[in-house]
Scaffold this motif. Sequence first.
Motif, PDB file in Angstrom:
ATOM      1  N   ARG A 120       0.617  -1.417   0.089  1.00  0.00           N
ATOM      2  CA  ARG A 120      -0.052  -0.008  -0.070  1.00  0.00           C
ATOM      3  C   ARG A 120       0.867   1.288  -0.019  1.00  0.00           C
ATOM      4  O   ARG A 120       0.389   2.260  -0.249  1.00  0.00           O
ATOM      5  CB  ARG A 120      -0.884  -0.115   1.125  1.00  0.00           C
ATOM      6  CG  ARG A 120      -2.020  -1.079   1.105  1.00  0.00           C
ATOM      7  CD  ARG A 120      -2.870  -0.917   2.586  1.00  0.00           C
ATOM      8  NE  ARG A 120      -3.912  -1.954   2.365  1.00  0.00           N
ATOM      9  CZ  ARG A 120      -5.304  -1.551   2.826  1.00  0.00           C
ATOM     10  NH1 ARG A 120      -5.437  -0.236   2.980  1.00  0.00           N
ATOM     11  NH2 ARG A 120      -6.033  -2.542   2.703  1.00  0.00           N
ATOM     12  N   CYS A 121       2.106   1.145   0.321  1.00  0.00           N
ATOM     13  CA  CYS A 121       3.005   2.425   0.323  1.00  0.00           C
ATOM     14  C   CYS A 121       4.066   2.558  -0.832  1.00  0.00           C
ATOM     15  O   CYS A 121       4.377   3.441  -0.889  1.00  0.00           O
ATOM     16  CB  CYS A 121       3.837   2.110   1.640  1.00  0.00           C
ATOM     17  SG  CYS A 121       3.202   1.612   3.314  1.00  0.00           S
ATOM     18  N   ARG A 126       0.529   3.307  -5.777  1.00  0.00           N
ATOM     19  CA  ARG A 126      -0.339   4.371  -5.429  1.00  0.00           C
ATOM     20  C   ARG A 126      -0.661   5.047  -6.751  1.00  0.00           C
ATOM     21  O   ARG A 126      -1.796   5.401  -6.890  1.00  0.00           O
ATOM     22  CB  ARG A 126       0.512   5.291  -4.591  1.00  0.00           C
ATOM     23  CG  ARG A 126       0.776   4.481  -3.152  1.00  0.00           C
ATOM     24  CD  ARG A 126       1.566   5.709  -2.354  1.00  0.00           C
ATOM     25  NE  ARG A 126       0.894   6.896  -1.830  1.00  0.00           N
ATOM     26  CZ  ARG A 126       0.363   6.842  -0.793  1.00  0.00           C
ATOM     27  NH1 ARG A 126       0.497   5.853   0.016  1.00  0.00           N
ATOM     28  NH2 ARG A 126       0.020   8.090  -0.180  1.00  0.00           N
ATOM     29  N   ARG A 129      -3.318   3.141  -8.444  1.00  0.00           N
ATOM     30  CA  ARG A 129      -4.670   3.473  -7.622  1.00  0.00           C
ATOM     31  C   ARG A 129      -5.314   4.681  -8.359  1.00  0.00           C
ATOM     32  O   ARG A 129      -6.510   4.619  -8.571  1.00  0.00           O
ATOM     33  CB  ARG A 129      -4.543   3.368  -6.215  1.00  0.00           C
ATOM     34  CG  ARG A 129      -5.854   3.542  -5.335  1.00  0.00           C
ATOM     35  CD  ARG A 129      -5.570   3.351  -3.904  1.00  0.00           C
ATOM     36  NE  ARG A 129      -6.707   3.047  -3.103  1.00  0.00           N
ATOM     37  CZ  ARG A 129      -7.197   3.929  -2.146  1.00  0.00           C
ATOM     38  NH1 ARG A 129      -6.725   5.006  -1.777  1.00  0.00           N
ATOM     39  NH2 ARG A 129      -8.287   3.518  -1.539  1.00  0.00           N
ATOM     40  N   TRP A 188      -7.335  -2.868  -1.682  1.00  0.00           N
ATOM     41  CA  TRP A 188      -6.868  -1.523  -1.408  1.00  0.00           C
ATOM     42  C   TRP A 188      -7.210  -0.709  -2.970  1.00  0.00           C
ATOM     43  O   TRP A 188      -7.336   0.505  -2.849  1.00  0.00           O
ATOM     44  CB  TRP A 188      -5.631  -1.337  -0.908  1.00  0.00           C
ATOM     45  CG  TRP A 188      -5.052   0.114  -1.003  1.00  0.00           C
ATOM     46  CD1 TRP A 188      -5.474   1.046  -0.285  1.00  0.00           C
ATOM     47  CD2 TRP A 188      -3.946   0.309  -1.903  1.00  0.00           C
ATOM     48  NE1 TRP A 188      -4.692   2.225  -0.643  1.00  0.00           N
ATOM     49  CE2 TRP A 188      -3.690   1.742  -1.451  1.00  0.00           C
ATOM     50  CE3 TRP A 188      -3.070  -0.073  -2.706  1.00  0.00           C
ATOM     51  CZ2 TRP A 188      -2.772   2.729  -2.130  1.00  0.00           C
ATOM     52  CZ3 TRP A 188      -2.194   0.572  -3.500  1.00  0.00           C
ATOM     53  CH2 TRP A 188      -2.045   1.980  -3.020  1.00  0.00           C
ATOM     54  N   ASP A 286       1.518   8.203  10.768  1.00  0.00           N
ATOM     55  CA  ASP A 286       0.337   8.549  11.331  1.00  0.00           C
ATOM     56  C   ASP A 286       0.316   8.944  12.870  1.00  0.00           C
ATOM     57  O   ASP A 286      -0.504   9.748  13.273  1.00  0.00           O
ATOM     58  CB  ASP A 286      -0.473   7.076  11.217  1.00  0.00           C
ATOM     59  CG  ASP A 286      -1.247   6.384   9.964  1.00  0.00           C
ATOM     60  OD1 ASP A 286      -0.898   7.365   9.172  1.00  0.00           O
ATOM     61  OD2 ASP A 286      -1.358   5.383   9.733  1.00  0.00           O
ATOM     62  N   THR A 291      -0.253  11.638   7.280  1.00  0.00           N
ATOM     63  CA  THR A 291      -0.900  10.514   6.696  1.00  0.00           C
ATOM     64  C   THR A 291      -0.174  10.239   5.481  1.00  0.00           C
ATOM     65  O   THR A 291      -0.101  10.826   4.401  1.00  0.00           O
ATOM     66  CB  THR A 291      -2.431  10.490   6.208  1.00  0.00           C
ATOM     67  OG1 THR A 291      -3.285  10.799   7.759  1.00  0.00           O
ATOM     68  CG2 THR A 291      -2.915   9.395   5.675  1.00  0.00           C
ATOM     69  N   TRP A 293      -0.230   6.680   4.254  1.00  0.00           N
ATOM     70  CA  TRP A 293      -0.749   5.727   3.873  1.00  0.00           C
ATOM     71  C   TRP A 293      -2.429   5.657   4.075  1.00  0.00           C
ATOM     72  O   TRP A 293      -2.728   6.184   4.813  1.00  0.00           O
ATOM     73  CB  TRP A 293      -0.041   4.128   4.166  1.00  0.00           C
ATOM     74  CG  TRP A 293      -0.135   3.777   5.326  1.00  0.00           C
ATOM     75  CD1 TRP A 293      -0.274   4.444   6.581  1.00  0.00           C
ATOM     76  CD2 TRP A 293       0.046   2.535   5.830  1.00  0.00           C
ATOM     77  NE1 TRP A 293      -0.236   3.610   7.808  1.00  0.00           N
ATOM     78  CE2 TRP A 293      -0.031   2.554   7.160  1.00  0.00           C
ATOM     79  CE3 TRP A 293       0.309   1.327   5.237  1.00  0.00           C
ATOM     80  CZ2 TRP A 293      -0.071   1.192   8.052  1.00  0.00           C
ATOM     81  CZ3 TRP A 293       0.317   0.001   5.776  1.00  0.00           C
ATOM     82  CH2 TRP A 293       0.207   0.097   7.423  1.00  0.00           C
ATOM     83  N   GLU A 294      -3.054   4.545   3.682  1.00  0.00           N
ATOM     84  CA  GLU A 294      -4.274   4.019   4.003  1.00  0.00           C
ATOM     85  C   GLU A 294      -4.320   2.654   4.617  1.00  0.00           C
ATOM     86  O   GLU A 294      -4.039   2.075   3.995  1.00  0.00           O
ATOM     87  CB  GLU A 294      -5.275   4.205   2.801  1.00  0.00           C
ATOM     88  CG  GLU A 294      -6.849   3.974   3.220  1.00  0.00           C
ATOM     89  CD  GLU A 294      -7.777   3.792   2.131  1.00  0.00           C
ATOM     90  OE1 GLU A 294      -8.306   2.852   1.729  1.00  0.00           O
ATOM     91  OE2 GLU A 294      -7.875   4.829   1.344  1.00  0.00           O
ATOM     92  N   THR A 297      -8.001  -1.720   7.466  1.00  0.00           N
ATOM     93  CA  THR A 297      -8.914  -1.714   8.548  1.00  0.00           C
ATOM     94  C   THR A 297      -9.273  -3.076   8.975  1.00  0.00           C
ATOM     95  O   THR A 297      -8.572  -4.116   8.444  1.00  0.00           O
ATOM     96  CB  THR A 297     -10.365  -0.977   8.046  1.00  0.00           C
ATOM     97  OG1 THR A 297     -10.863  -1.844   6.911  1.00  0.00           O
ATOM     98  CG2 THR A 297     -10.160   0.389   7.420  1.00  0.00           C
ATOM     99  N   ASP A 300     -10.805  -4.898   6.115  1.00  0.00           N
ATOM    100  CA  ASP A 300      -9.731  -5.348   5.206  1.00  0.00           C
ATOM    101  C   ASP A 300      -9.164  -6.546   5.759  1.00  0.00           C
ATOM    102  O   ASP A 300      -9.035  -7.248   4.942  1.00  0.00           O
ATOM    103  CB  ASP A 300      -8.716  -4.384   5.067  1.00  0.00           C
ATOM    104  CG  ASP A 300      -9.137  -2.947   4.243  1.00  0.00           C
ATOM    105  OD1 ASP A 300     -10.222  -3.064   3.500  1.00  0.00           O
ATOM    106  OD2 ASP A 300      -8.582  -1.925   4.606  1.00  0.00           O
TER     107      ASP A 300
END
Length: 319
Positions: A120-121, A126, A129, A188, A286, A291, A293-294, A297, A300
């Motif tokens: 995700r990083c 990214r 996405r 993601w 974070d 922020t 990254w996302e 959760t 997820d």
Amino acid sequence: MKNIRIAVLGTSHVHLPDHLAVIEQDPEAELVALHHEPGSRSDVLLEGLPFVSTVEQALQRADMAVIASTTAEHARLLAQTAAAGVPALVEKPLGTTAAATTALTPLLGAGPTTTAMFLRCAPALRRVREVLTRGELGPVAHVHAAFTHPGFLDGVFSGAAEWMLSEERGGTGGFGDLGIHLVDLLRWLAPGRKLSVRGAALTRRPDCAVDTGGLALLTWGEAPVSLHAGWTSRPGGFLLRIEGEAATVEVGAGGTELTMSADGPGRRERHPPIRAGAALEAFLGDLRGHTLWEAPTAADIEETGRVLDAVHAAAARPA
């Protein structure tokens, strides 16, 4: 700014060196405690570090924890970090099955405790996405993703990491170990697309109690997907190719090369490589209010466990 004090709980995970390197290179982070889980082994990498005898001692000193233990230790360590109110970055998988994972997600709280899904990083991913969000590919026709290395062949899973070949200690096999990143990546990249498993084939060897990798066929929304993950490919590497009706995007060479093409030769972009340590960097961001990254959760994490369960069930069905 005050340093973030970090406790590392467990020393058996193969990404422990990545986490230690991030802490060492961050001028506003400090390793204040390191705790061995029962039965783990020390090595030269850990000489001179601030070992403590109990998890409680480690957490009393810390602002956050990195859980780098065997998967079998996650339940105990997460219960302790949650009770102490210390946020944690947990190495994957959270649990060995969907049921075990779902039992642990309440310990994540409202955040920022999460799992270290470093794809995700990656800057190139990214960008993928962004491309998908803007609809530049048109309807997705097919996806292929691969994440492999020759670690089993090269003896990576020995010494402190031998637990990864043991189901009792939490080893999930070659496909689960690397495929979990690919499943999380797809979720993601397009959160609204449902992932469904259609079939799978995993490789078993007489000298290994868990699978060493394999291939899974899924659908991602309406698009067919092939996922290849495992420990016996040389040289191995990372590849993502998403073919659409308007264009195709591909990321390869360890995440450093992105190609977008339609009718012509396409355009190429260069990006920094995929790095396991990027998840801890993002987690620290974070905590500092930046922020980066996302983060995964609880939903997820549970969904990824469900998909991996379905892959193993599909592989076990008679041909």
